[in-house]
Design an enzyme around this catalytic site. Structure first.
Site: not given
Length: 184
Positions: A172, A166, A169, A12
């Site tokens: 994410t 996001a 990664c 996350t």
């Protein structure tokens, strides 16, 4: 660095921004098991205590929930004292054999202070009002630091930082949850 175990739920990104009388914590909704996305809309940012503290967590999900519950218990012991509750949790984290094995981190904030609670039992305050954790934390941190001196609001900075993380990664996603409080 946390060693990756493909049978553990990870991943996350959580970012916090404190600017112009607001404090924001934002996080994505992806939960990964190894290289598989298990859930895309998990809620890893939430209000705790009497609603006057916001928290975001990253790491192994079950471990993060354990720490969140422990922090809520400390906040009941020390109401309206986030720093004290966090330090007391960190003491427990360092001395309890079970807690020492937890692989999670948290960002927590109230109107007065923002803190990171690390997997080693440290309690850290951010520089420049910005901090990020998790698999995409470095990307979100760099983006938020680049934007902190602009005229964007705390929420706009947090959302943009999360979107950049996001984009980069794989752990994410763009399902971003934001919680905010008025800050002193």
């Amino acid at each position: 660095m946390i060693e990756h175990n493909p049978t553990t739920i990870y991943g996350t990104t959580i970012v916090t921004v404190r600017k112009d009388g607001k404090v924001v914590i934002a996080g994505d909704g992806q939960v990964s098991l190894g290289n598989t996305v298990m859930k895309g809309n998990a809620r890893k940012v939430r209000r705790i205590g009497k609603g006057n503290v916001i928290a975001g967590f990253a790491g192994a999900t079950a471990d993060a929930f354990t720490l969140l519950e422990r922090l809520e218990a400390k906040l009941e012991q020390y109401p309206d004292q986030l720093m004290r509750a966090s330090v007391e949790l960190a003491k427990d984290w360092r001395t309890d054999r079970y807690l020492r094995k937890l692989e999670a981190m948290m960002l927590v904030a109230d109107s007065k202070v923002t803190l990171a609670l690390t997997g080693t039992g440290d309690v850290l305050e951010p520089e420049q009002g910005v901090m990020a954790i998790g698999s995409g934390g470095n990307y979100a941190l760099a983006a938020a630091r680049a934007l902190i001196e602009t005229d964007k609001s705390a929420e706009e900075i947090a959302r943009k930082a999360m979107n950049i993380a996001a984009d980069i990664c794989i752990y994410t996603n763009h399902n971003i949850i934001v919680e905010s409080l008025d800050a002193q």
